[in-house]
Design a protein around this motif. Structure first.
Motif, PDB file in Angstrom:
ATOM      1  N   UNK A 196       0.827  -1.208   0.000  1.00 57.54           N
ATOM      2  CA  UNK A 196       0.000   0.000   0.000  1.00 57.54           C
ATOM      3  C   UNK A 196       0.867   1.266   0.000  1.00 57.54           C
ATOM      4  N   UNK A 199       0.316   4.456   2.110  1.00 61.99           N
ATOM      5  CA  UNK A 199      -0.888   5.284   1.960  1.00 61.99           C
ATOM      6  C   UNK A 199      -2.004   4.883   2.913  1.00 61.99           C
ATOM      7  N   UNK A 200      -1.890   3.725   3.560  1.00 64.81           N
ATOM      8  CA  UNK A 200      -2.960   3.264   4.454  1.00 64.81           C
ATOM      9  C   UNK A 200      -2.525   3.196   5.914  1.00 64.81           C
ATOM     10  N   UNK A 416       3.663   1.671  -7.602  1.00 65.30           N
ATOM     11  CA  UNK A 416       3.012   2.693  -8.419  1.00 65.30           C
ATOM     12  C   UNK A 416       3.652   4.065  -8.232  1.00 65.30           C
ATOM     13  N   UNK A 424      -3.068   3.275 -13.805  1.00 59.53           N
ATOM     14  CA  UNK A 424      -3.849   2.499 -12.832  1.00 59.53           C
ATOM     15  C   UNK A 424      -5.279   2.235 -13.320  1.00 59.53           C
ATOM     16  N   UNK A 431     -12.146  -1.248 -10.187  1.00 58.10           N
ATOM     17  CA  UNK A 431     -11.497  -1.653  -8.926  1.00 58.10           C
ATOM     18  C   UNK A 431     -10.590  -0.544  -8.390  1.00 58.10           C
ATOM     19  N   UNK A 434     -12.517   1.327  -6.035  1.00 62.00           N
ATOM     20  CA  UNK A 434     -12.652   0.595  -4.764  1.00 62.00           C
ATOM     21  C   UNK A 434     -11.410   0.826  -3.892  1.00 62.00           C
ATOM     22  N   UNK A 435     -10.236   0.854  -4.520  1.00 63.02           N
ATOM     23  CA  UNK A 435      -9.023   1.175  -3.745  1.00 63.02           C
ATOM     24  C   UNK A 435      -9.160   2.570  -3.122  1.00 63.02           C
ATOM     25  N   UNK A 437     -11.905   4.045  -2.300  1.00 58.58           N
ATOM     26  CA  UNK A 437     -12.858   3.937  -1.178  1.00 58.58           C
ATOM     27  C   UNK A 437     -12.154   3.457   0.089  1.00 58.58           C
ATOM     28  N   UNK A 438     -11.296   2.452  -0.073  1.00 58.36           N
ATOM     29  CA  UNK A 438     -10.582   1.910   1.091  1.00 58.36           C
ATOM     30  C   UNK A 438      -9.652   2.970   1.684  1.00 58.36           C
ATOM     31  N   UNK A 439      -9.014   3.726   0.799  1.00 60.79           N
ATOM     32  CA  UNK A 439      -8.132   4.807   1.259  1.00 60.79           C
ATOM     33  C   UNK A 439      -8.931   5.832   2.070  1.00 60.79           C
ATOM     34  N   UNK A 453      -0.723   5.957  -5.517  1.00 59.15           N
ATOM     35  CA  UNK A 453      -1.517   4.723  -5.641  1.00 59.15           C
ATOM     36  C   UNK A 453      -2.973   4.985  -6.042  1.00 59.15           C
ATOM     37  N   UNK A 454      -3.662   5.837  -5.284  1.00 57.19           N
ATOM     38  CA  UNK A 454      -5.076   6.102  -5.585  1.00 57.19           C
ATOM     39  C   UNK A 454      -5.267   7.583  -5.891  1.00 57.19           C
TER      40      UNK A 454
ATOM     41  N   UNK B 172     -21.919  -3.287  -8.318  1.00 61.52           N
ATOM     42  CA  UNK B 172     -20.753  -3.008  -9.170  1.00 61.52           C
ATOM     43  C   UNK B 172     -19.954  -4.288  -9.387  1.00 61.52           C
ATOM     44  N   UNK B 174     -16.286  -5.757 -10.276  1.00 64.42           N
ATOM     45  CA  UNK B 174     -14.861  -5.394 -10.397  1.00 64.42           C
ATOM     46  C   UNK B 174     -14.038  -6.635 -10.703  1.00 64.42           C
ATOM     47  N   UNK B 175     -12.860  -6.386 -11.286  1.00 64.66           N
ATOM     48  CA  UNK B 175     -11.882  -7.461 -11.488  1.00 64.66           C
ATOM     49  C   UNK B 175     -10.656  -7.099 -10.665  1.00 64.66           C
ATOM     50  N   UNK B 184       2.879  -5.462  -8.059  1.00 66.84           N
ATOM     51  CA  UNK B 184       3.008  -4.428  -7.028  1.00 66.84           C
ATOM     52  C   UNK B 184       2.136  -3.249  -7.430  1.00 66.84           C
ATOM     53  N   UNK B 187      -3.533  -1.742  -4.171  1.00 70.12           N
ATOM     54  CA  UNK B 187      -3.931  -2.536  -3.008  1.00 70.12           C
ATOM     55  C   UNK B 187      -4.328  -3.948  -3.441  1.00 70.12           C
ATOM     56  N   UNK B 189      -6.577  -6.270  -3.579  1.00 71.50           N
ATOM     57  CA  UNK B 189      -8.005  -6.551  -3.396  1.00 71.50           C
ATOM     58  C   UNK B 189      -8.295  -8.045  -3.473  1.00 71.50           C
ATOM     59  N   UNK B 438     -13.828  -1.600   7.208  1.00 69.95           N
ATOM     60  CA  UNK B 438     -13.758  -1.992   5.797  1.00 69.95           C
ATOM     61  C   UNK B 438     -15.101  -2.567   5.338  1.00 69.95           C
ATOM     62  N   UNK B 441     -17.460   0.166   4.766  1.00 71.95           N
ATOM     63  CA  UNK B 441     -17.058   0.909   3.567  1.00 71.95           C
ATOM     64  C   UNK B 441     -17.575   0.206   2.310  1.00 71.95           C
ATOM     65  N   UNK B 442     -17.445  -1.103   2.240  1.00 71.30           N
ATOM     66  CA  UNK B 442     -17.799  -1.816   1.006  1.00 71.30           C
ATOM     67  C   UNK B 442     -19.231  -2.336   1.011  1.00 71.30           C
TER      68      UNK B 442
END
Lengths: 457, 457
Positions: A196, A199-200, A416, A424, A431, A434-435, A437-439, A453-454, B172, B174-175, B184, B187, B189, B438, B441-442
């Motif tokens: 991460x 960033x997290x 990244x 990205x 997705x 979604x990253x 959102x997690x951030x 990253x995001x 939604x 996502x892949x 690298x 995140x 996921x 988390x 969040x999701x």
């Protein structure tokens, strides 16, 4: 609520462990790629988890960016404080807290480097396998999900971090994972933090898997008429399930750099550098199998050795590739790229990349952890030459597109940072949101390494 | 905005693929442990990702719980619709979409079972290694972060899922991940969804690593005077770095079950069941090494065989342990537990557990994937006997506490479901609240498998 106030409060908290001198800021503003020096507003040197927690509480209150710093060896400007704020230099948290020889794990602070850990382990019969080349800090390696030459056999940081202590943006301290080899207990927060890039959360302690030193190690080198011959040897070896420890490809240009740099006289042709770990007989058997596959693919001069000096010389040469590239064009700056593709597409990916480089006006060389499908180009551009930089970025962009077209990823191991941000969305599609959102969930004020990253604002 | 409305809308959407009959609801209300049958309000049978997305959109709008269902073989009531709503039976999404023989991966829908995939791969020279015993669906195995007998060599679902397609709570799609071996890029996921037990998203497609069939496979069996001798053999073998494929411990009580169930006549003593994968000579060498370690630890009757029939018989016996336990106390219900400890604490953990079982009025047997530090007890309680259930829960609770005291985890492979919820805080501390963050969040409406893994209301 501003950076200035944060700096004052950090100075009060940390005294001489908070530095705003030009010299120290400058060091923490450098990067190993083309981005201009970007000094942070100050550099904090925490010595404990509690220091980190207090720093993050202050920086949350003041909305001050915090960018963790290991050894500064990342390759995509991952640790630049592009929005100002502070660099959090983890270098003083460099204690090895425990070696569990019987449990095959180590507990370390994030500032311990991989070489320091391996030096400490020297007489234990154990080693920590992940080897990205640079003597990076283990915290930084986890944050970047580093891998390197031995990932083929032992995995990347993803597989080798068992547990973490992490300080979240608001100063909360959590522990993720355990010393058990596997777990089905809840969400995999360890793997969420690994990669991460700060960033997290800030990693303040790591529990790492260790490996027993193999009974025997042998290294081998083999040259090929063609890139295809070398890469096909890799593909067939992987498909046969030979448990290779290292399998590195270098192209003719890279060999020329090695020769210039270390005064060698290797034929300027594509080569594979190999390493085998196992029992005496297993190592010999594996070498014989690969020698046969290599011969079928135009390999010549297959030599292998179990002598420690020979091995050390081979891998020292490989690890110095960044410096070797500089000899190919004195005064240049090698811009290093990184993609990873499915092993079945490797030959195609490398050949297309080589053709692309050949058609370009700038010199480029290819080197890679090809057993994983991961390879790099070193693009030798003149420092400050905007035109060459644009050409190099274009070549790197085409490599990213190639990786994605072939079902791969824009980064196998460098992360990244800033350098890959523009790709990205192409890799992750929805997705990527979604990253983000997690951030936002874990760092709602966006103080941790913002801009990386995001994209959240 | 209620479950009734959701059921009507799903009936309209899916027609005969939405079922509310007692029989079908009853099947989807069962579990492999002591929880009473808990039928959902209806069962949906999606046939495509778009079906799943539409179902989740409706269920979001109506706040209707959705609990994904694979084959119903989970062991901690992971797939029970404890708050009503629908069971999402993924069984009709059972197509193998691609086998990439050269890239060593497979793309499958979540309803494909591991045996179906391996049957399909039979003539390809490849196999999918993760083997939890039950013929579970691959989607369910990923959701539970399953592992089993071969995780020692090939890893768990954590290591063997390369990429996923996931439908989030709001519909939604996502892949995550790619076909590349490592990445690298952003995140992780994939690892966040693997092990999330259907609480963060519904898996609609998986890309899985495949392995080449080893050139040679041999199986071995060895009995011991004492539990300690068997477990010390395991510890020393792992510490020596022997690349074992399987390393299973069974105690004397388990052997008695095997004898009853399959009419065998094995001595009622602790045993190890072993498997070696590699070249002909590597397999022989590994077997010789382990035979020697076993002999030093009181092992006797070490026998090994490369005959497919012998191997198949051995692992069939092992896989039937759940049924074998039922013969130890006819009519009983085996309650199966699961902990994992660092390998250095394994002997202590197993011996303490055996002593705890011996001091208890109910019969219990120990079996485990001990090479990972992971083991189970089968506690043989009378169905409906509240007193025995309380004793069994108490024994299981003490195992959890023991695992945590020894630096381990409350679940190596069965997951949390309902059965382990009460121990999550003890294992994860403040990190458990991060898991809840988390989840919020999701899945802000808490429609995905509510009541499992995290506590958010």
């Amino acid at each position: 609520m501003c950076i200035e106030t944060a700096l004052d409060r950090l100075r009060n908290l940390l005294g001489s462990r908070f530095v705003t001198s030009d010299a120290v800021r400058s060091i923490h503003g450098r990067n190993e790629t083309w981005y201009p020096e970007t000094p942070p507003d100050g550099v904090a040197f925490p010595e404990s988890t509690e220091d980190v927690a207090q720093i993050l509480r202050i920086c949350s209150e003041e909305r001050c960016p915090v960018v963790p710093w290991g050894t500064g060896t990342s390759l995509e400007a991952n640790a630049l404080a592009v929005r100002g704020g502070i660099s959090l230099d983890m270098g003083r948290m460099d204690r090895i807290l425990a070696i569990h020889s019987e449990g095959l794990d180590a507990v370390v602070q994030p500032g311990v480097t991989r070489e320091a850990l391996n030096t400490h382990l020297r007489d234990s019969g154990l080693f920590f396998p992940v080897d990205p080349g640079a003597n990076a800090s283990l915290g930084g390696m986890a944050a970047t999900r580093a891998s390197g030459t031995t990932a083929l056999r032992y995995g990347t940081m993803r597989e080798n971090v068992l547990a973490l202590e992490v300080v979240l943006a608001d100063g909360r301290v959590i522990r993720t994972g355990s010393r058990a080899r596997k777990s089905a207990s809840g969400y995999d927060l360890t793997r969420l933090i690994v990669g991460s890039e700060g960033t997290l959360g800030v990693i303040t302690e790591l529990t790492l898997r260790l490996q027993g030193q193999p009974e025997a190690i042998s290294a081998a080198i083999c040259r090929f008429d063609s890139i295809r011959g070398a890469v096909d040897t890799v593909i067939q070896t992987i498909q046969m399930g030979v448990p290779m420890a290292r399998m590195e490809f270098v192209d003719d240009r890279t060999v020329r750099g090695f020769n210039f740099h270390s005064g060698g006289s290797m034929p300027e042709a594509p080569h594979l550098f190999l390493e085998f770990h196992g029992s005496e007989s297993a190592v010999a058997e594996q070498a014989a199998t690969v020698a046969e596959i290599a011969a079928d693919n135009g390999g010549a001069g297959f030599e292998w050795s179990t002598r420690t000096e020979d091995r050390a010389a081979l891998w020292k040469m490989r690890h110095n590739v960044h410096y070797a590239y500089q000899t190919l064009r004195p005064g240049c700056m090698p811009m290093t790229t990184d993609i990873c593709v499915p092993i079945s597409r490797l030959a195609e990916a490398v050949l297309e990349t080589r053709a692309d480089l050949d058609a370009s006006p700038i010199t480029g060389a290819i080197v890679g952890h090809v057993g994983d499908g991961n390879f790099h180009t070193g693009l030798l551009i003149e420092r400050g030459n905007a035109e060459e930089l644009a050409i190099a970025k274009d070549l790197a962009g085409r490599m990213n597109a190639r990786a994605l077209r072939m079902g791969g990823t824009i980064s196998g191991e460098h992360g990244i940072g800033l350098g890959k941000m523009d790709y990205m969305e192409a890799e992750h599609g929805p997705a990527w949101e979604v990253m983000a959102q997690l951030k936002r969930c874990l760092d709602p004020l966006n103080i941790l390494n913002p801009g990386k990253v995001v994209r959240i604002d």
